[in-house]
Write a protein that holds these residues in place. Structure first.
Motif, mmCIF file in Angstrom:
data_model
loop_
_atom_site.group_PDB
_atom_site.id
_atom_site.type_symbol
_atom_site.label_atom_id
_atom_site.label_comp_id
_atom_site.label_asym_id
_atom_site.label_seq_id
_atom_site.Cartn_x
_atom_site.Cartn_y
_atom_site.Cartn_z
ATOM 1 N N HIS A 27 -4.396 14.449 3.487
ATOM 2 C CA HIS A 27 -4.302 13.019 3.172
ATOM 3 C C HIS A 27 -5.753 12.665 2.729
ATOM 4 O O HIS A 27 -6.076 11.756 1.781
ATOM 5 N N ARG A 28 -6.741 13.232 3.347
ATOM 6 C CA ARG A 28 -8.179 12.719 2.932
ATOM 7 C C ARG A 28 -8.455 13.169 1.512
ATOM 8 O O ARG A 28 -9.176 12.343 0.670
ATOM 9 N N ASN A 29 -8.053 14.243 1.216
ATOM 10 C CA ASN A 29 -8.305 14.779 -0.305
ATOM 11 C C ASN A 29 -7.504 13.803 -1.306
ATOM 12 O O ASN A 29 -8.067 13.572 -2.201
ATOM 13 N N GLN A 30 -6.225 13.553 -0.824
ATOM 14 C CA GLN A 30 -5.536 12.640 -1.570
ATOM 15 C C GLN A 30 -6.223 11.229 -1.792
ATOM 16 O O GLN A 30 -6.121 10.438 -2.896
ATOM 17 N N SER A 31 -6.761 10.657 -0.686
ATOM 18 C CA SER A 31 -7.380 9.455 -0.749
ATOM 19 C C SER A 31 -8.616 9.193 -1.496
ATOM 20 O O SER A 31 -9.059 8.496 -2.413
ATOM 21 N N VAL A 32 -9.477 10.508 -1.515
ATOM 22 C CA VAL A 32 -10.290 10.593 -2.227
ATOM 23 C C VAL A 32 -10.239 10.820 -3.894
ATOM 24 O O VAL A 32 -10.761 9.939 -4.672
ATOM 25 N N LEU A 33 -8.974 11.266 -4.156
ATOM 26 C CA LEU A 33 -8.483 11.549 -5.559
ATOM 27 C C LEU A 33 -7.825 10.446 -6.001
ATOM 28 O O LEU A 33 -7.944 10.259 -7.202
ATOM 29 N N ALA A 34 -7.272 9.615 -5.185
ATOM 30 C CA ALA A 34 -6.524 8.305 -5.559
ATOM 31 C C ALA A 34 -7.478 7.423 -6.213
ATOM 32 O O ALA A 34 -8.737 7.176 -5.873
ATOM 33 N N SER A 35 -6.947 6.603 -7.286
ATOM 34 C CA SER A 35 -8.042 5.614 -7.956
ATOM 35 C C SER A 35 -8.030 4.399 -6.958
ATOM 36 O O SER A 35 -6.977 3.932 -6.757
ATOM 37 N N PRO A 36 -9.436 4.045 -6.834
ATOM 38 C CA PRO A 36 -9.286 2.787 -6.048
ATOM 39 C C PRO A 36 -8.866 1.393 -6.821
ATOM 40 O O PRO A 36 -8.388 0.161 -6.042
ATOM 41 N N ASP A 37 -8.539 1.596 -7.977
ATOM 42 C CA ASP A 37 -7.722 0.478 -8.656
ATOM 43 C C ASP A 37 -6.376 0.470 -8.642
ATOM 44 O O ASP A 37 -5.918 -0.492 -9.048
ATOM 45 N N ASN A 38 -5.874 1.646 -8.178
ATOM 46 C CA ASN A 38 -4.421 1.761 -7.936
ATOM 47 C C ASN A 38 -4.002 2.039 -6.623
ATOM 48 O O ASN A 38 -3.297 3.233 -6.469
ATOM 49 N N PRO A 39 -4.400 1.439 -5.466
ATOM 50 C CA PRO A 39 -3.924 1.812 -3.997
ATOM 51 C C PRO A 39 -2.555 1.611 -4.121
ATOM 52 O O PRO A 39 -1.859 0.851 -4.511
ATOM 53 N N ARG A 40 -1.891 2.637 -3.025
ATOM 54 C CA ARG A 40 -0.463 2.494 -2.563
ATOM 55 C C ARG A 40 -0.535 1.765 -1.281
ATOM 56 O O ARG A 40 -1.131 2.205 -0.368
ATOM 57 N N ILE A 41 0.248 0.720 -1.418
ATOM 58 C CA ILE A 41 0.450 -0.407 -0.075
ATOM 59 C C ILE A 41 1.492 -0.448 0.376
ATOM 60 O O ILE A 41 2.557 -0.448 -0.043
ATOM 61 N N LEU A 42 1.457 -0.384 1.869
ATOM 62 C CA LEU A 42 2.690 -0.798 2.612
ATOM 63 C C LEU A 42 2.633 -2.057 3.329
ATOM 64 O O LEU A 42 1.530 -2.385 3.957
ATOM 65 N N ILE A 43 3.329 -2.893 3.091
ATOM 66 C CA ILE A 43 3.559 -4.232 3.794
ATOM 67 C C ILE A 43 4.589 -4.099 4.905
ATOM 68 O O ILE A 43 5.679 -3.964 4.807
ATOM 69 N N THR A 44 4.101 -4.391 6.312
ATOM 70 C CA THR A 44 4.959 -4.396 7.270
ATOM 71 C C THR A 44 5.491 -5.855 7.434
ATOM 72 O O THR A 44 4.666 -6.708 6.987
ATOM 73 N N GLY A 45 6.803 -6.041 7.896
ATOM 74 C CA GLY A 45 7.229 -7.276 8.004
ATOM 75 C C GLY A 45 7.126 -8.154 6.679
ATOM 76 O O GLY A 45 6.906 -9.222 6.639
ATOM 77 N N GLY A 46 7.681 -7.379 5.906
ATOM 78 C CA GLY A 46 7.390 -7.455 4.416
ATOM 79 C C GLY A 46 8.418 -8.923 3.983
ATOM 80 O O GLY A 46 8.287 -9.632 3.081
ATOM 81 N N LEU A 47 9.460 -9.145 4.690
ATOM 82 C CA LEU A 47 10.534 -10.245 4.399
ATOM 83 C C LEU A 47 10.079 -11.637 5.236
ATOM 84 O O LEU A 47 10.856 -12.565 5.032
ATOM 85 N N GLY A 48 9.068 -11.644 5.675
ATOM 86 C CA GLY A 48 8.553 -12.725 6.268
ATOM 87 C C GLY A 48 7.826 -13.807 5.223
ATOM 88 O O GLY A 48 8.022 -13.456 4.105
ATOM 89 N N GLN A 49 7.020 -15.077 5.500
ATOM 90 C CA GLN A 49 6.747 -15.972 4.821
ATOM 91 C C GLN A 49 5.734 -15.437 3.889
ATOM 92 O O GLN A 49 6.054 -15.722 2.619
ATOM 93 N N LEU A 50 4.741 -14.644 4.190
ATOM 94 C CA LEU A 50 4.143 -14.364 3.266
ATOM 95 C C LEU A 50 4.300 -12.934 2.506
ATOM 96 O O LEU A 50 3.732 -12.710 1.244
ATOM 97 N N GLY A 51 5.152 -11.939 3.142
ATOM 98 C CA GLY A 51 5.280 -10.833 2.422
ATOM 99 C C GLY A 51 5.716 -10.495 1.059
ATOM 100 O O GLY A 51 5.417 -9.983 0.199
ATOM 101 N N THR A 52 6.866 -11.560 0.530
ATOM 102 C CA THR A 52 7.468 -11.467 -0.381
ATOM 103 C C THR A 52 6.412 -11.944 -1.633
ATOM 104 O O THR A 52 6.554 -11.031 -2.709
ATOM 105 N N GLY A 53 5.934 -12.836 -1.285
ATOM 106 C CA GLY A 53 5.140 -13.514 -2.291
ATOM 107 C C GLY A 53 3.848 -12.599 -2.618
ATOM 108 O O GLY A 53 3.238 -12.312 -3.832
#
Length: 351
Positions: A27-53
């Motif tokens: 995972h560390r190698n993947q993090s180093v190789l991943a573009s900082p301009d294209n992060p992979r993002i997980l939103i927990t509680g995504g259906l709440g007030q802030l998540g969908t927007g």
């Protein structure tokens, strides 16, 4: 035989350690190789007030498939069609771990929580969701070197805190389990940052006002309910006293502050937790602003248990440090927010 069993146990432990370290290295190698301009993002509680927007904004910025919404609720067809959605119970560590690894997650936005009034009605559940769930995502962020955002709140302060204004750093002795869990999250994040180098980030939000979601049991939700009642029945009963002043923020400003904050390089941050706000008003003041659009609105006041909570919270939030250190600046005042809310909700209640 006992020595032989002990030797086998040691081999298993050693093997597990090797496998665990190998997973971390991958995972560390993947993090180093991943573009900082294209992060992979997980939103927990995504259906709440802030998540969908937030998901909509981040998908426009980083790509539709790079932002994964998650929750324990059944998503609408619109949510499913808008981008990746995964069932995620934040109390299930292995489930979250699998999700982080399989989806090569770089950032976690952790929204899952029980709000203030709801939490007071079920303290054991609030402890599990708000504290145990936080521990799970924090540990995963540490283990896989993720950037993690955990929102805090004006509820993280108590009656002993300065209330007008409430500075970024002062005594915090909240009187709700919601507030206690938020202070716990702030302090744990600070500890993980100093102890393990975790890229922990936190904004303390005031009451957030939005036309996209229904009130959810929070103490500041009267400032959302008033629009629905004004446009539907022209009658509104407020559960707070007319002179109860609280900090507030229109959702567009809240989401923009979060996006700007998360995009900052780590070296740009002087601290891990900041106050952010836009305005402060009382029920009486928002009633007057709404009456510009609904002149015949009738209002009564019937304070309930939420009044005691509100009386322990900040009246005016001092976010001068966020403004000075990373140029935070809100765009909406009370009248601007009211104009947008009425315009957005009026079609829903047209006869």
């Amino acid at each position: 035989m006992a020595l032989q069993r002990l030797g086998i146990q040691h081999l298993r432990i050693f093997s597990n350690l090797i496998n665990h370290q190998a997973q971390l290295n991958v995972h560390r190698n993947q993090s180093v190789l991943a573009s900082p301009d294209n992060p992979r993002i997980l939103i927990t509680g995504g259906l709440g007030q802030l998540g969908t927007g937030l998901a909509k904004i981040l998908r426009q910025k980083y790509g539709k498939d790079n932002v994964i919404m998650s929750d324990i609720l059944k998503p609408s067809k619109e949510v499913v069609e808008s981008g990746p959605y995964i069932f995620a119970d934040i109390l299930d560590f292995k489930c979250l771990q699998e999700m982080v690894v399989n989806n090569r997650i770089d950032w976690i936005i952790h929204f899952s929580a029980l709000l203030s009034a709801v939490g007071e009605q079920n303290v054991p559940l609030a402890i599990r969701v708000n504290i145990e769930g936080l521990h799970n995502v924090m540990e995963l962020a540490k283990q896989y070197r993720l950037r993690i955002f955990v929102p805090s709140t004006i509820g993280a302060f108590g009656p002993e805190s300065p209330r007008n204004p409430t500075p970024n750093l002062c005594i915090q002795r909240p009187k709700t389990i919601y507030g206690v869990s938020k202070v716990h999250g702030e302090l744990l994040g600070e500890y993980y940052y100093h102890k393990f180098g975790l890229d922990f980030r936190c904004l303390r939000f005031p009451g957030v006002i939005s036309s996209d979601t229904n009130p959810g049991g929070g103490t500041t939700d009267y400032a959302v309910q008033i629009f629905h009642d004004a446009l539907k029945t022209r009658q509104f009963q407020c559960y707070l006293k007319p002179d109860t002043r609280l900090p507030m923020m229109y959702i567009t400003d809240a989401l923009r502050s979060l996006c700007e904050f998360m995009a900052l390089p780590p070296e740009a941050l002087k601290q891990r937790t900041y106050n952010v706000t836009a305005m402060s008003f009382t029920p009486e003041e928002i009633v007057k602003s709404v009456q510009r659009h609904v002149p015949d609105l009738q209002v009564t006041y019937a304070p309930d248990s939420r009044q005691q909570i509100a009386d322990s919270w900040p009246q005016v939030f001092d976010d001068s440090e966020a403004r000075a250190e990373w140029n935070w600046k809100p765009q909406y005042d009370i009248d601007g927010m009211v104009d947008i809310m009425v315009e957005a909700l009026r079609p829903k209640y047209k006869n």
